[in-house]
Design a protein around this motif. Structure first.
Motif, mmCIF file in Angstrom:
data_model
loop_
_atom_site.group_PDB
_atom_site.id
_atom_site.type_symbol
_atom_site.label_atom_id
_atom_site.label_comp_id
_atom_site.label_asym_id
_atom_site.label_seq_id
_atom_site.Cartn_x
_atom_site.Cartn_y
_atom_site.Cartn_z
ATOM 1 N N ARG A 196 -8.098 0.506 -31.463
ATOM 2 C CA ARG A 196 -7.139 0.043 -32.469
ATOM 3 C C ARG A 196 -7.852 -0.513 -33.701
ATOM 4 N NH1 ARG A 196 -4.635 -0.698 -27.606
ATOM 5 N NH2 ARG A 196 -2.505 0.121 -27.486
ATOM 6 N N VAL A 197 -8.940 -1.219 -33.479
ATOM 7 C CA VAL A 197 -9.709 -1.752 -34.610
ATOM 8 C C VAL A 197 -10.243 -0.605 -35.465
ATOM 9 C CG1 VAL A 197 -11.829 -2.992 -35.231
ATOM 10 C CG2 VAL A 197 -10.296 -3.923 -33.482
ATOM 11 N N HIS A 198 -10.750 0.433 -34.831
ATOM 12 C CA HIS A 198 -11.274 1.587 -35.562
ATOM 13 C C HIS A 198 -10.154 2.314 -36.303
ATOM 14 C CE1 HIS A 198 -13.907 4.954 -36.492
ATOM 15 N NE2 HIS A 198 -12.966 5.773 -36.047
ATOM 16 N N TRP A 199 -8.970 2.374 -35.704
ATOM 17 C CA TRP A 199 -7.821 3.068 -36.300
ATOM 18 C C TRP A 199 -7.391 2.438 -37.617
ATOM 19 C CZ3 TRP A 199 -2.997 0.830 -37.175
ATOM 20 C CH2 TRP A 199 -1.956 1.704 -37.532
ATOM 21 N N ALA A 200 -7.487 1.129 -37.708
ATOM 22 C CA ALA A 200 -6.892 0.398 -38.831
ATOM 23 C C ALA A 200 -7.730 0.481 -40.105
ATOM 24 C CB ALA A 200 -6.697 -1.063 -38.451
ATOM 25 N N ASP A 201 -7.032 0.639 -41.230
ATOM 26 C CA ASP A 201 -7.660 0.474 -42.544
ATOM 27 C C ASP A 201 -7.700 -1.003 -42.929
ATOM 28 O OD1 ASP A 201 -7.951 3.308 -43.239
ATOM 29 O OD2 ASP A 201 -5.760 3.320 -43.346
ATOM 30 N N LEU A 202 -6.725 -1.756 -42.432
ATOM 31 C CA LEU A 202 -6.587 -3.171 -42.770
ATOM 32 C C LEU A 202 -6.083 -3.911 -41.537
ATOM 33 C CD1 LEU A 202 -6.536 -5.412 -44.984
ATOM 34 C CD2 LEU A 202 -4.174 -4.713 -45.460
ATOM 35 N N ILE A 203 -6.782 -4.979 -41.147
ATOM 36 C CA ILE A 203 -6.384 -5.797 -40.001
ATOM 37 C C ILE A 203 -5.925 -7.150 -40.527
ATOM 38 C CG2 ILE A 203 -7.134 -6.890 -37.853
ATOM 39 C CD1 ILE A 203 -9.277 -4.670 -37.648
ATOM 40 N N LEU A 204 -4.684 -7.507 -40.227
ATOM 41 C CA LEU A 204 -4.109 -8.765 -40.694
ATOM 42 C C LEU A 204 -3.748 -9.623 -39.489
ATOM 43 C CD1 LEU A 204 -1.845 -7.364 -43.549
ATOM 44 C CD2 LEU A 204 -4.069 -8.492 -43.769
ATOM 45 N N THR A 205 -4.389 -10.769 -39.392
ATOM 46 C CA THR A 205 -4.152 -11.662 -38.263
ATOM 47 C C THR A 205 -3.126 -12.719 -38.658
ATOM 48 O OG1 THR A 205 -5.914 -13.222 -38.850
ATOM 49 C CG2 THR A 205 -6.528 -11.294 -37.534
ATOM 50 N N LEU A 206 -2.455 -13.263 -37.657
ATOM 51 C CA LEU A 206 -1.403 -14.236 -37.948
ATOM 52 C C LEU A 206 -1.944 -15.647 -38.106
ATOM 53 C CD1 LEU A 206 1.583 -13.332 -38.306
ATOM 54 C CD2 LEU A 206 0.156 -11.665 -37.133
#
Length: 211
Positions: free
Chosen positions: A94-104
């Motif tokens: 999932r980390v590799h899939w994402a262009d942008l990771i937004l945490t809460l």
């Protein structure tokens, strides 16, 4: 030095055939991040933006249903895309899939970066990322850098200097709260407040994607 925005290349994306993949991350992936996922899918569709969205949890079990109150606040806004939702644990795929990771929260961000240091350039706390203030972002980056330096010193058996502790306290005082409130175990009204907090941040996110 200001970090390059990982979505700069997606500006002007409407009608341009571009797509961006966004991953939201919280703790159990049953409250905050699935609310953010469902809301962003709905809001992006209304604006005609091609955004693919997933969510995951740093301490999640695969296959758990969304919390009932989280589902209710989405239904109250006529958002129905969450009805088949099941939780997912954060993993390398999932980390590799994402262009942008937004945490809460900022602690979720630290967890992501500790587990996946290669994702540093594309991982942000949601409220940090949508901040309109360059000075706030610069202060946050200074704080993160100082905390990392102090953690390294402690790991090497070195005590922080008084000057470093004063600087840390001052940066913490100046920084606005970058965390989205956790409604887990709370009332429906608490979930509504969290959903409103997320929705406000997502509105700013879409404005940033579609300037």
């Amino acid at each position: 030095m200001k970090m390059r925005d990982p979505i700069d290349r997606f500006h002007g994306m409407k009608g341009g055939g571009h797509m961006i993949r966004i991953l939201f991350v919280c703790t159990g992936n049953t409250c905050r991040s699935p609310i953010a996922e469902a809301m962003l899918k709905h809001m992006a569709e209304e604006r005609g933006l091609d955004i693919h969205v997933q969510s995951a949890g740093v301490a999640a079990w695969d296959g758990t249903a969304m919390s009932q109150h989280a589902s209710t606040v989405l239904e109250e806004q006529n958002i129905a895309n969450h009805r088949d939702f099941r939780s997912a644990a954060l993993d390398e795929e999932r980390v590799h899939w994402a262009d942008l990771i937004l945490t809460l929260t900022t602690s979720h961000k630290r967890h992501v970066l500790q587990q996946f240091p290669g994702a540093t350039s594309k991982t942000f706390a949601l409220k940090e990322y949508v901040s309109n203030s360059d000075s706030e972002q610069e202060q946050y980056q200074q704080l993160q850098s100082l905390v990392a330096d102090l953690q390294l010193k402690l790991a090497m058996g070195q005590a922080p200097t008084e000057e470093e502790l004063v600087q840390l306290a001052e940066l913490q005082r100046l920084m606005p709260n970058q965390d989205v409130a956790d409604p887990y175990g709370g009332s429906l009204e608490q979930y509504r407040m969290t959903a409103a907090e997320i929705q406000a941040a997502l509105t700013r996110l879409l404005d940033k994607l579609q300037p």
